[in-house]
Design an enzyme around this catalytic site. Structure first.
Site, PDB file in Angstrom:
ATOM      1  N   HIS A 140       0.850  -1.191   0.000  1.00 17.52           N
ATOM      2  CA  HIS A 140       0.000   0.000   0.000  1.00 17.52           C
ATOM      3  C   HIS A 140       0.882   1.235   0.000  1.00 17.52           C
ATOM      4  O   HIS A 140       1.945   1.247   0.608  1.00 17.52           O
ATOM      5  CB  HIS A 140      -0.895   0.032   1.254  1.00 17.52           C
ATOM      6  CG  HIS A 140      -2.056   0.951   1.099  1.00 17.52           C
ATOM      7  ND1 HIS A 140      -1.952   2.309   1.341  1.00 17.52           N
ATOM      8  CD2 HIS A 140      -3.318   0.745   0.675  1.00 17.52           C
ATOM      9  CE1 HIS A 140      -3.119   2.874   1.100  1.00 17.52           C
ATOM     10  NE2 HIS A 140      -3.966   1.957   0.692  1.00 17.52           N
ATOM     11  N   ASP A 165      -7.984  -5.016  -0.415  1.00 20.21           N
ATOM     12  CA  ASP A 165      -8.463  -5.876  -1.509  1.00 20.21           C
ATOM     13  C   ASP A 165      -8.119  -7.343  -1.323  1.00 20.21           C
ATOM     14  O   ASP A 165      -8.570  -8.188  -2.104  1.00 20.21           O
ATOM     15  CB  ASP A 165      -7.857  -5.382  -2.834  1.00 20.21           C
ATOM     16  CG  ASP A 165      -8.402  -4.018  -3.210  1.00 20.21           C
ATOM     17  OD1 ASP A 165      -7.607  -3.104  -3.481  1.00 20.21           O
ATOM     18  OD2 ASP A 165      -9.633  -3.860  -3.175  1.00 20.21           O
TER      19      ASP A 165
HETATM   20  C1  SDX Z   1      -6.077   0.259  -3.142  1.00 16.91           C
HETATM   21  O1  SDX Z   1      -4.160   4.668  -2.135  1.00 16.91           O
HETATM   22  C2  SDX Z   1      -5.159   4.101  -1.566  1.00 16.91           C
HETATM   23  O2  SDX Z   1      -5.605   4.520  -0.509  1.00 16.91           O
HETATM   24  C3  SDX Z   1      -5.759   2.929  -2.345  1.00 16.91           C
HETATM   25  C4  SDX Z   1      -6.799   2.120  -1.606  1.00 16.91           C
HETATM   26  C5  SDX Z   1      -8.073   2.915  -1.363  1.00 16.91           C
HETATM   27  O3  SDX Z   1      -8.803   2.567  -0.413  1.00 16.91           O
HETATM   28  O4  SDX Z   1      -8.378   3.820  -2.195  1.00 16.91           O
HETATM   29  O5  SDX Z   1      -6.280   1.667  -0.364  1.00 16.91           O
HETATM   30  C6  SDX Z   1      -7.229   0.909  -2.437  1.00 16.91           C
HETATM   31  O6  SDX Z   1      -5.806   0.608  -4.260  1.00 16.91           O
HETATM   32  C7  SDX Z   1      -5.251  -0.763  -2.415  1.00 16.91           C
HETATM   33  C8  SDX Z   1      -4.032  -1.276  -3.256  1.00 16.91           C
HETATM   34  C9  SDX Z   1      -4.534  -2.346  -4.228  1.00 16.91           C
HETATM   35  N1  SDX Z   1      -3.443  -2.742  -5.162  1.00 16.91           N
HETATM   36  C10 SDX Z   1      -2.822  -3.928  -5.070  1.00 16.91           C
HETATM   37  O7  SDX Z   1      -3.043  -4.743  -4.183  1.00 16.91           O
HETATM   38  C11 SDX Z   1      -1.825  -4.192  -6.201  1.00 16.91           C
HETATM   39  C12 SDX Z   1      -0.541  -4.787  -5.613  1.00 16.91           C
HETATM   40  N2  SDX Z   1       0.151  -3.743  -4.853  1.00 16.91           N
HETATM   41  C13 SDX Z   1       1.097  -2.940  -5.530  1.00 16.91           C
HETATM   42  O8  SDX Z   1       1.098  -2.850  -6.893  1.00 16.91           O
HETATM   43  C14 SDX Z   1       1.628  -1.753  -4.727  1.00 16.91           C
HETATM   44  O9  SDX Z   1       1.888  -2.209  -3.458  1.00 16.91           O
HETATM   45  C15 SDX Z   1       0.774  -0.512  -4.667  1.00 16.91           C
HETATM   46  C16 SDX Z   1       0.370  -0.055  -6.020  1.00 16.91           C
HETATM   47  C17 SDX Z   1      -0.446  -0.747  -3.836  1.00 16.91           C
HETATM   48  C18 SDX Z   1       1.600   0.581  -3.988  1.00 16.91           C
HETATM   49  O10 SDX Z   1       2.645   0.844  -4.840  1.00 16.91           O
HETATM   50  P1  SDX Z   1       3.788   1.938  -4.474  1.00 16.91           P
HETATM   51  O11 SDX Z   1       3.484   2.631  -3.212  1.00 16.91           O
HETATM   52  O12 SDX Z   1       4.012   2.756  -5.697  1.00 16.91           O
HETATM   53  O13 SDX Z   1       5.016   1.017  -4.177  1.00 16.91           O
HETATM   54  P2  SDX Z   1       5.994   0.455  -5.254  1.00 16.91           P
HETATM   55  O14 SDX Z   1       5.225  -0.124  -6.409  1.00 16.91           O
HETATM   56  O15 SDX Z   1       7.007   1.511  -5.536  1.00 16.91           O
HETATM   57  O16 SDX Z   1       6.650  -0.773  -4.463  1.00 16.91           O
HETATM   58  C19 SDX Z   1       7.718  -0.556  -3.536  1.00 16.91           C
HETATM   59  C20 SDX Z   1       8.503  -1.857  -3.573  1.00 16.91           C
HETATM   60  C21 SDX Z   1       8.949  -2.252  -4.983  1.00 16.91           C
HETATM   61  O17 SDX Z   1      10.110  -3.068  -4.837  1.00 16.91           O
HETATM   62  P3  SDX Z   1      11.570  -2.362  -5.033  1.00 16.91           P
HETATM   63  O18 SDX Z   1      11.529  -1.670  -6.398  1.00 16.91           O
HETATM   64  O19 SDX Z   1      11.724  -1.405  -3.882  1.00 16.91           O
HETATM   65  O20 SDX Z   1      12.551  -3.534  -5.004  1.00 16.91           O
HETATM   66  O21 SDX Z   1       7.668  -2.948  -3.132  1.00 16.91           O
HETATM   67  C22 SDX Z   1       7.486  -3.870  -4.214  1.00 16.91           C
HETATM   68  C23 SDX Z   1       7.834  -3.132  -5.492  1.00 16.91           C
HETATM   69  O22 SDX Z   1       8.295  -4.051  -6.490  1.00 16.91           O
HETATM   70  N3  SDX Z   1       6.067  -4.258  -4.190  1.00 16.91           N
HETATM   71  C24 SDX Z   1       5.606  -5.491  -4.394  1.00 16.91           C
HETATM   72  C25 SDX Z   1       4.228  -5.395  -4.228  1.00 16.91           C
HETATM   73  N4  SDX Z   1       3.882  -4.133  -3.951  1.00 16.91           N
HETATM   74  C26 SDX Z   1       5.026  -3.424  -3.941  1.00 16.91           C
HETATM   75  N5  SDX Z   1       6.247  -6.646  -4.688  1.00 16.91           N
HETATM   76  C27 SDX Z   1       5.450  -7.740  -4.822  1.00 16.91           C
HETATM   77  N6  SDX Z   1       4.098  -7.756  -4.672  1.00 16.91           N
HETATM   78  C28 SDX Z   1       3.459  -6.588  -4.382  1.00 16.91           C
HETATM   79  N7  SDX Z   1       2.136  -6.571  -4.221  1.00 16.91           N
END
Ligand code: SDX
Length: 425
Positions: free
Chosen positions: A308, A365
């Protein structure tokens, strides 16, 4: 405001910038005059460190897993309130007294019907259309049936009527989208039922069959909608605000928010989680294999429902939904193998350095789709359910932006393309 200031030194010159502090001690450097003073802008892709506004609607603390609507915790609201009352709280700022709630509910009940011509729009979509695309189109069609809603500067009463109409009609739209998809006749609202029971009946009642909503399912749905109701400046809410900042109508802004929510990194994650769990089950349920895939930078696989932008400890909504999932499934006597796979993934991830170091925990989710599935809601309708819950939050945020007369949103950029060049021919 705060008496504090920030000093920025650039090119040997120093600039003093005001610091603002919120009611929960959040602090920001106000850079609204930075470019005029220094010629510099700031850059922050994805707005990870940038505030777009001040707001008194929702407070969340990502480090401590706190989420409050107008000061009330979601734990207390899910235990003591109901979705319509929470919608009123978000939109109008206070919990309604009995007369105010009854009037709000009465008003909504008497606007649940939609224009018969909506069916012509619905019939224009193939049954294979994704429900979110159909829903955003139906919501936007309200601008045609209620052209007076196009002007967001009309009287408070007229804006309130637009709010009532979309709160009342979106459950009807959502159920009609579902019925169109499965080729069943649509159901009309039953105004003798509460908001969630009416929605479930429109979704699942069949001609010549008596449908009685299960109170346990209605209650679980009501809680899920409360937990999704608002979440400060997330992707879809920021979309609603920026579209509304151009003085586009409430319905156009909400339709845009539905499309932003659709993405699998945002609200579309609840559909992606179940698809992921199903494919893990089909592949033998090897949780460790998928944890390793999620960690592998060369593997596009992500653990959907994990991580998140703000919550860096746990998503308080996920905790409540996980508990509800157990209760709903056992109450309905459903044994869903994907629930065990989800729990196994959570357990394995929370013991794995990759996830712990990156502070990746289950988000809203991760478990919600398991409950929707137990209710008989198909996977590609899960994000529609998220939109149903998020609607009052979008409305409240749009209304606050309008009432605060916020300027049109227009971010800057740093240009990295060609310098001036001539056509040589
Ligand atoms: C919602 O913003 C809100 O409030 C949203 C929400 C709401 O109520 O409106 O809460 C609802 O959208 C919840 C999120 C739902 N999405 C997912 O579950 C999709 C999977 N999660 C990710 O794609 C990610 O965690 C996000 C999009 C939720 C957040 O992304 P960020 O903050 O941009 O973080 P990032 O992508 O830069 O990740 C940081 C690191 C990375 O690794 P490094 O480059 O540092 O090595 O964490 C890793 C990412 O690769 N990472 C994951 C991961 N999520 C982040 N690795 C594996 N699996 C994951 N799910």
């Amino acid at each position: 405001m705060s008496s504090n200031t920030a000093e920025l030194k650039i090119d040997g010159k120093s600039y003093e910038l005001p610091v603002i502090e919120g009611t929960e001690n959040e602090k920001a450097v106000d850079i609204s005059k930075l470019r005029a003073q220094s010629g510099y802008i700031t850059l922050d892709q994805g707005f990870k460190n940038t505030g777009s506004t001040t707001s008194s609607i929702t407070f969340l603390n990502g480090e401590e897993g706190v989420l409050r609507y107008r000061g009330y915790s979601i734990e207390e609201l899910t235990a003591k309130s109901n979705f319509l009352e929470v919608a009123y709280l978000l939109i109008y700022g206070e919990l309604p007294n009995k007369a105010e709630f009854d009037h709000f509910q009465e008003n909504i009940i008497h606007h649940t019907l939609v224009h018969e011509d909506i069916k012509k729009i619905l019939d224009g979509f193939p049954s294979s259309a994704h429900p979110m695309g159909v829903l955003s189109s139906l919501v936007c069609s309200l601008t045609a049936f209620y052209p007076e809603s196009l002007d967001p500067n009309r009287s408070k009463e007229e804006v309130d009527l637009s709010i009532i109409r979309i709160m009342a009609k979106i459950p009807t739209f959502a159920s009609w989208v579902y019925k169109h998809k499965i080729g069943h006749p649509v159901n009309y609202p039953d105004n003798s039922l509460d908001y969630c029971s009416n929605f479930l009946k429109m979704m699942f009642a069949l001609p010549a069959e008596k449908y009685q909503p299960d109170p346990a399912v209605t209650d679980a749905l009501d809680k899920l909608l409360i937990l999704h109701a608002d979440h400060e400046q997330n992707c879809s809410t920021s979309t609603v605000r920026i579209v509304g900042s151009s003085q586009a109508s409430l319905y156009a802004s909400i339709s845009a928010g539905i499309n932003a929510l659709w993405g699998p990194l945002h609200g579309g994650a609840n559909q992606a989680v179940i698809e992921m769990l199903e494919s893990i089950k089909k592949d033998g349920g090897d949780v460790k294999k998928y944890i390793d895939k999620a960690k592998d930078k060369d593997d596009p696989f992500r653990l959907m429902g994990f991580g998140h932008r703000v919550y860096k400890n746990f998503d308080p909504r996920a905790k409540i939904i996980k508990k509800n999932a157990d209760e709903v499934l056992s109450g309905l006597g459903i044994k869903d193998p994907v629930l065990d796979i989800a729990k196994g993934l959570e357990e394995a991830a929370l013991q794995d350095d990759y996830f712990v170091e990156r502070k990746l925990y289950p988000n809203v989710d991760f478990y919600s789709g398991i409950i929707y599935r137990a209710m008989g809601i198909p996977t590609d309708m899960f994000t529609v359910m998220f939109a149903l819950g998020r609607l009052p939050g979008w409305i409240a945020q749009w209304k606050e932006m309008r009432e605060n007369k916020e300027p049109i949103g227009r971010p800057r950029q740093i240009y990295t393309g060609y310098n001036e060049r001539k056509i040589e021919r």
